[in-house]
Design a protein around this motif. Structure first.
Motif, PDB file in Angstrom:
ATOM      1  N   ILE A  78       0.794  -1.295   0.048  1.00  9.86           N
ATOM      2  CA  ILE A  78       0.138   0.033  -0.049  1.00  9.86           C
ATOM      3  C   ILE A  78       0.958   1.310   0.100  1.00  9.86           C
ATOM      4  O   ILE A  78       0.393   2.223  -0.658  1.00  9.86           O
ATOM      5  CB  ILE A  78      -0.947  -0.060   1.126  1.00  9.86           C
ATOM      6  CG1 ILE A  78      -2.241   1.273   0.746  1.00  9.86           C
ATOM      7  CG2 ILE A  78      -0.372   0.030   2.497  1.00  9.86           C
ATOM      8  CD1 ILE A  78      -3.192   0.761  -0.018  1.00  9.86           C
ATOM      9  N   SER A  79       2.083   1.313   0.786  1.00 13.05           N
ATOM     10  CA  SER A  79       2.663   2.243   0.582  1.00 13.05           C
ATOM     11  C   SER A  79       3.385   2.751  -0.691  1.00 13.05           C
ATOM     12  O   SER A  79       3.362   3.987  -1.158  1.00 13.05           O
ATOM     13  CB  SER A  79       3.899   2.459   1.523  1.00 13.05           C
ATOM     14  OG  SER A  79       4.844   1.393   1.246  1.00 13.05           O
ATOM     15  N   ARG A  80       3.790   1.825  -1.402  1.00 14.64           N
ATOM     16  CA  ARG A  80       4.443   2.102  -2.784  1.00 14.64           C
ATOM     17  C   ARG A  80       3.242   2.359  -3.491  1.00 14.64           C
ATOM     18  O   ARG A  80       3.312   3.390  -4.648  1.00 14.64           O
ATOM     19  CB  ARG A  80       4.898   0.729  -3.426  1.00 14.64           C
ATOM     20  CG  ARG A  80       6.309   0.405  -2.830  1.00 14.64           C
ATOM     21  CD  ARG A  80       7.236  -0.455  -3.585  1.00 14.64           C
ATOM     22  NE  ARG A  80       6.815  -1.765  -2.865  1.00 14.64           N
ATOM     23  CZ  ARG A  80       7.053  -2.950  -3.384  1.00 14.64           C
ATOM     24  NH1 ARG A  80       7.756  -3.132  -4.430  1.00 14.64           N
ATOM     25  NH2 ARG A  80       6.985  -3.982  -2.751  1.00 14.64           N
ATOM     26  N   PHE A  81       1.914   1.678  -3.470  1.00 11.21           N
ATOM     27  CA  PHE A  81       0.917   2.273  -4.360  1.00 11.21           C
ATOM     28  C   PHE A  81       0.505   3.830  -4.102  1.00 11.21           C
ATOM     29  O   PHE A  81       0.083   4.188  -4.956  1.00 11.21           O
ATOM     30  CB  PHE A  81      -0.490   1.126  -3.987  1.00 11.21           C
ATOM     31  CG  PHE A  81      -1.809   1.314  -4.824  1.00 11.21           C
ATOM     32  CD1 PHE A  81      -1.499   0.602  -6.000  1.00 11.21           C
ATOM     33  CD2 PHE A  81      -2.652   2.117  -4.499  1.00 11.21           C
ATOM     34  CE1 PHE A  81      -2.593   0.607  -6.830  1.00 11.21           C
ATOM     35  CE2 PHE A  81      -4.117   1.977  -5.183  1.00 11.21           C
ATOM     36  CZ  PHE A  81      -3.689   1.350  -6.613  1.00 11.21           C
ATOM     37  N   ALA A  82       0.463   3.885  -2.792  1.00  8.65           N
ATOM     38  CA  ALA A  82       0.136   5.335  -2.532  1.00  8.65           C
ATOM     39  C   ALA A  82       1.250   6.371  -3.226  1.00  8.65           C
ATOM     40  O   ALA A  82       0.726   7.549  -3.284  1.00  8.65           O
ATOM     41  CB  ALA A  82       0.185   5.681  -0.785  1.00  8.65           C
ATOM     42  N   ALA A  83       2.563   6.074  -2.961  1.00 10.25           N
ATOM     43  CA  ALA A  83       3.379   6.882  -3.485  1.00 10.25           C
ATOM     44  C   ALA A  83       3.208   6.934  -4.942  1.00 10.25           C
ATOM     45  O   ALA A  83       3.358   8.352  -5.642  1.00 10.25           O
ATOM     46  CB  ALA A  83       4.697   6.343  -3.376  1.00 10.25           C
TER      47      ALA A  83
END
Length: 136
Positions: A78-83
């Motif tokens: 999710i953190s990479r997706f949000a980035a």
């Protein structure tokens, strides 16, 4: 659904996963643009509307892309997706500003015109940085 995807894939030469991406992307785009247009209608400045629509879209899109397209619904992604979506939001804001500078003040039209190029950028960034173990 699988049979239809297989048939379309054989006719077009596009992978079934890419076709799923297009379907999910269409749904995600309708969701995002609906939130964006509503926020513009409510009087929010376009940068705020883009950011809020993107925040709403991240949760919705992570679900559709992660579960249905890439088959990788792992919270660690999710953190990479949000980035990726932060980059897409900044691209959208810059694009809308560019349209304004070129004399197109209609933010609804600018947002709609940017939908396809930003979606294609999202596909590339998700494939490259988020769902790296999946062959598209």
């Amino acid at each position: 659904m699988k049979k239809l995807l297989r048939r379309i894939s054989s006719l077009t030469g596009l992978s079934e996963r890419f076709l799923l991406f297009l379907i999910a992307g269409g749904i995600n785009t309708l969701f995002y643009y609906g939130v964006y247009a509503l926020l513009i209608r409510l009087g929010l400045p376009y940068p705020a509307a883009v950011v809020l629509a993107t925040v709403c879209g991240v949760a919705f899109n992570f679900n559709t892309f992660g579960r249905f397209v890439f088959k990788q619904f792992e919270s660690r992604l999710i953190s990479r997706f949000a980035a990726v979506y932060a980059v897409l939001a900044l691209t959208n804001i810059a694009g809308i500003k560019l349209f304004e500078l070129c004399g197109l003040p209609n933010r609804y039209v600018a947002g709609a015109v940017l939908t396809l190029p930003v979606a294609l950028l999202g596909y590339f960034l998700n494939k490259t940085f988020v769902f790296t173990g999946v062959r598209l």
